[in-house]
Enzyme design. Structure first.
Site, PDB file in Angstrom:
ATOM      1  N   CYS A 256      44.422  37.317  38.503  1.00  0.00           N
ATOM      2  CA  CYS A 256      45.505  36.541  38.352  1.00  0.00           C
ATOM      3  C   CYS A 256      45.808  36.116  40.139  1.00  0.00           C
ATOM      4  O   CYS A 256      44.886  35.910  41.199  1.00  0.00           O
ATOM      5  CB  CYS A 256      47.175  36.710  38.590  1.00  0.00           C
TER       6      CYS A 256
ATOM      7  N   ALA B 246      45.794  37.588  43.424  1.00  0.00           N
ATOM      8  CA  ALA B 246      44.227  38.522  43.290  1.00  0.00           C
ATOM      9  C   ALA B 246      43.257  37.310  43.731  1.00  0.00           C
ATOM     10  O   ALA B 246      42.700  37.980  44.695  1.00  0.00           O
ATOM     11  CB  ALA B 246      43.889  38.786  41.427  1.00  0.00           C
TER      12      ALA B 246
ATOM     13  N   ARG C  21      37.857  45.884  44.202  1.00  0.00           N
ATOM     14  CA  ARG C  21      36.373  45.877  45.002  1.00  0.00           C
ATOM     15  C   ARG C  21      36.013  45.874  46.067  1.00  0.00           C
ATOM     16  O   ARG C  21      36.850  46.733  47.276  1.00  0.00           O
ATOM     17  CB  ARG C  21      37.262  43.645  45.439  1.00  0.00           C
TER      18      ARG C  21
ATOM     19  N   HIS D 296      42.693  31.946  45.506  1.00  0.00           N
ATOM     20  CA  HIS D 296      41.262  30.940  46.899  1.00  0.00           C
ATOM     21  C   HIS D 296      41.983  30.242  47.476  1.00  0.00           C
ATOM     22  O   HIS D 296      41.892  29.791  48.483  1.00  0.00           O
ATOM     23  CB  HIS D 296      40.208  30.480  46.092  1.00  0.00           C
TER      24      HIS D 296
HETATM   25 FE1  CFM Z   1      32.767  34.210  44.373  1.00  0.00          FE
HETATM   26 FE2  CFM Z   1      32.218  35.619  42.083  1.00  0.00          FE
HETATM   27 FE3  CFM Z   1      35.187  35.480  43.530  1.00  0.00          FE
HETATM   28 FE4  CFM Z   1      32.713  36.940  44.857  1.00  0.00          FE
HETATM   29 FE5  CFM Z   1      33.636  38.836  43.348  1.00  0.00          FE
HETATM   30 FE6  CFM Z   1      33.046  37.592  40.946  1.00  0.00          FE
HETATM   31 FE7  CFM Z   1      35.512  37.393  42.031  1.00  0.00          FE
HETATM   32 MO1  CFM Z   1      35.182  39.397  41.018  1.00  0.00          MO
HETATM   33  S1  CFM Z   1      30.643  35.524  44.151  1.00  0.00           S
HETATM   34  S2  CFM Z   1      34.259  35.220  45.093  1.00  0.00           S
HETATM   35  S3  CFM Z   1      32.479  38.852  45.219  1.00  0.00           S
HETATM   36  S4  CFM Z   1      33.572  33.601  42.758  1.00  0.00           S
HETATM   37  S5  CFM Z   1      32.729  39.698  42.045  1.00  0.00           S
HETATM   38  S6  CFM Z   1      31.643  35.957  40.300  1.00  0.00           S
HETATM   39  S7  CFM Z   1      34.915  37.539  40.183  1.00  0.00           S
HETATM   40  S8  CFM Z   1      36.021  39.059  42.738  1.00  0.00           S
HETATM   41  S9  CFM Z   1      37.009  35.637  42.538  1.00  0.00           S
HETATM   42  C1  HCA Z   2      39.595  39.776  40.793  1.00  0.00           C
HETATM   43  C2  HCA Z   2      38.509  41.721  41.273  1.00  0.00           C
HETATM   44  C3  HCA Z   2      37.397  41.528  40.554  1.00  0.00           C
HETATM   45  C4  HCA Z   2      37.142  42.604  38.940  1.00  0.00           C
HETATM   46  C5  HCA Z   2      36.437  43.413  38.496  1.00  0.00           C
HETATM   47  C6  HCA Z   2      36.310  43.418  37.382  1.00  0.00           C
HETATM   48  C7  HCA Z   2      36.542  42.840  41.962  1.00  0.00           C
HETATM   49  O1  HCA Z   2      39.443  39.144  39.861  1.00  0.00           O
HETATM   50  O2  HCA Z   2      40.557  40.149  41.046  1.00  0.00           O
HETATM   51  O3  HCA Z   2      37.452  43.000  36.537  1.00  0.00           O
HETATM   52  O4  HCA Z   2      35.749  44.477  37.315  1.00  0.00           O
HETATM   53  O5  HCA Z   2      35.084  41.585  41.626  1.00  0.00           O
HETATM   54  O6  HCA Z   2      36.590  42.834  41.911  1.00  0.00           O
HETATM   55  O7  HCA Z   2      36.305  40.026  39.703  1.00  0.00           O
END
Ligand code: CFM
Ligand code: HCA
Length: 532
Positions: free
Chosen positions: A51, A54, A85, A183
């Site tokens: 969400c 998150a 995370r 973000h």
């Molecule tokens: Fe960028 Fe990602 Fe994301 Fe990421 Fe992550 Fe991810 Fe995420 Mo999980 S590189 S910041 S460090 S878009 S692994 S593929 S989903 S937390 S919002």
């Molecule tokens: C997020 C964080 C997450 C979840 C990881 C997962 C991460 O999207 O809220 O589903 O295993 O990287 O910690 O993407």
């Protein structure tokens, strides 16, 4: 098309039509590989998405070590988003590191009925009394938005009352369609209240910011080590292992490097607009990609010594890993992979898999935008005059699609010449014809696609990895790296190759027979009696 139809045919016609737009067989469709993305998930479908909270609290703000982050809401959101995370941080002399703590107002029913601001103020007072933080972040969860607590007013009150920095983020989970909205909210507040406040003197003319690097499994540290070897100074990292003080000085760097474009493009653009510091898309995942990235950065600065030093460091690092790469390539060549992650890794990791001879046959993102798949010119925000004829002002706005409608080809060319338009490569460029791109993949589709495509490995997150394992297919987590890492740059490539080879040559999951394949699944006990 047959594979996609087979997956979709179980849906009713409305869902069929919707999901069809999110699935592309590359090179074999009537839509020029166009894909629907960044739109609402159909209610009832088991999505892997997170969400807005998150995206804001967990992803962008979470890794900042010395921000005292209070989740304003019921305890579940704070607890679930804490420690899951894998961002890492080191505490330097005189710095705070709150990453091991989970702070929340723990709202109860009575607070929802009578308002939660009083409790938030009380929490801030406790934080100040016990921890003396210099910066407090307040992040809202869904109920806070619904009852209308004014967290921004509380933040202003706290700044006055305690002489600290206090920033509020209205990142209620229900906003937008995924993490992506979060973000954006985090980016906006950081540029408004943090970046630009520092006055650190940077003497190194090769100074950079590392944007979109969250230090998962230590990736940020490895990238910094490599950049430092060549002679760069990393002024700030957004936001892996960073401190507020570093972020305040981001505007002092000469160039921003953008690793994850999806989560941080807004800051990269805003730093460019506000402080004139350009940004460059980079990828430190993969050996070839890292070499290209290092060469691109050196070329940008154009200093002959820096260019020579870059080549020397590349040669040394390559030499260190050559024997291992050769060994793992031998083990992995010709294997196939499916990758389904958030918004940029599903693309970045294809580079590393290619280095190892692994073909990506299925890839997708949870919450990426169309440009992350298709590649696109990234336009600034252009405000037209009242008649919609002339450009009045140019600022930054990520929702670029509609401006193509207003601008003539002549205007666009002028903007291209003035380098106001960047080109951003998407995933499709690296997908072979006949492979599949799927947006917002769900559990049912994962099961069906794994059955049809039978990849040797499925790179996933924690929510979907069990779908693969239960189908007898190996899974590795690409969000958390399954507690391994770093995976970036030259040395990280070996860690990744070792983990993948280890999994593929331990085919335990293919020996497992799910219990429901041999016995009824509705089992339990009632008053001590077994029932089915
Ligand atoms: Fe960028 Fe990602 Fe994301 Fe990421 Fe992550 Fe991810 Fe995420 Mo999980 S590189 S910041 S460090 S878009 S692994 S593929 S989903 S937390 S919002
Ligand atoms: C997020 C964080 C997450 C979840 C990881 C997962 C991460 O999207 O809220 O589903 O295993 O990287 O910690 O993407």
């Amino acid at each position: 098309m047959k594979t996609i139809h087979k997956v979709l045919e179980k849906y009713d016609s409305k869902v069929y039509k919707n999901r069809k737009e999110h699935m592309v067989e590359v090179g074999n469709n009537d839509n020029n590989n166009e894909i629907a993305a960044n739109v609402r998930t159909i209610p009832g479908i088991i999505t892997q998405r997170g969400c807005c909270y998150a995206g804001c609290k967990g992803v962008v703000l979470g890794p900042i070590k010395d921000a005292f982050l209070i989740t304003h809401g019921p305890i579940g959101c704070a607890f679930y988003s804490w420690g899951t995370r894998r961002h890492k941080a080191r505490k330097e002399e005189g710095e705070d590191n709150y990453l091991q703590y989970c702070f929340s107002t723990d709202l109860q029913e009575s607070d929802i009925v009578f308002g939660g601001e009083k409790k938030l103020k009380q929490s801030i007072q406790e934080a100040v009394d016990l921890f003396h933080p210099s910066t407090i972040f307040i992040c809202s969860t869904c109920p806070v938005g619904l009852i209308g607590d004014d967290i921004h007013a509380v933040a202003k009150w706290a700044e006055k009352e305690y002489g600290i920095k206090c920033i509020a983020f209205s990142c209620e989970g229900y906003k937008g369609v995924s993490q992506s909205a979060g973000h954006h909210i985090a980016n906006n507040q950081l540029i408004r209240y943090v970046i630009g406040e520092g006055d650190r003197e940077i003497k190194n003319k090769f100074s950079v910011n590392l944007l979109g690097e969250y230090n998962i499994g230590g990736d940020g540290w490895e990238t910094e080590r490599l950049l430092k070897r060549i002679g760069y100074e990393v002024v700030s990292t957004f936001t892996g292992g960073s401190s507020i003080e570093d972020l305040k000085n981001a505007h002092k760097a000469n160039l921003s490097l953008v690793q994850c474009h999806r989560s941080i493009n807004y800051i990269a653009e805003m730093i460019e607009t506000k402080y004139g510091i350009p940004w460059m898309k980079v990828n430190f995942i993969g050996v070839d990609a890292t070499m290209k990235t290092l060469r691109d950065i050196a070329k940008y600065f154009g200093d002959p010594e820096l260019i020579a030093r870059t080549e020397a460091v590349i040669s040394e690092e390559l030499l260190q890993i050559a024997e291992y790469m050769e060994y793992y390539r031998g083990k992995l060549k010709g294997k196939t992979a499916a990758i389904y992650v958030g918004g940029s890794r599903a693309h970045h990791y294809q580079a590393l898999l290619k280095d190892l001879g692994v073909h990506t046959i299925l890839a997708g993102y949870e919450f990426a935008h169309r440009e992350d798949y298709e590649g696109r010119e990234v336009l600034p925000f252009i405000k037209m005059d009242a008649d919609n004829k002339n450009i009045e002002s140019i600022t930054v706005e990520p929702d670029i699609e509609k401006y193509h409608l207003y601008l003539s080809e002549e205007d666009l060319n002028r903007l291209r010449e003035e380098k106001l338009i960047d080109y951003y490569e998407g995933m499709v460029k690296d997908m072979e014809n006949g492979t599949f791109m799927v947006d917002d993949l769900n559990h049912y589709e994962t099961e069906e696609l794994l059955k049809a495509l039978k990849p040797d490995i499925f790179f996933s997150g924690i929510k979907d990895k069990f779908v693969a394992q239960k189908s007898g297919i190996l899974s590795r987590q690409l969000h958390s790296y399954d507690y391994s890492g770093p995976y970036c740059c030259f040395r990280g490539a070996i860690n990744f190759a070792r983990d993948v080879a280890m999994g593929i040559y331990t085919p335990a999951w293919s020996y497992v027979k799910a219990p429901w394949k041999t016995a009824p699944i509705l089992e339990g006990t009632l008053g001590g009696e077994a029932v089915c």
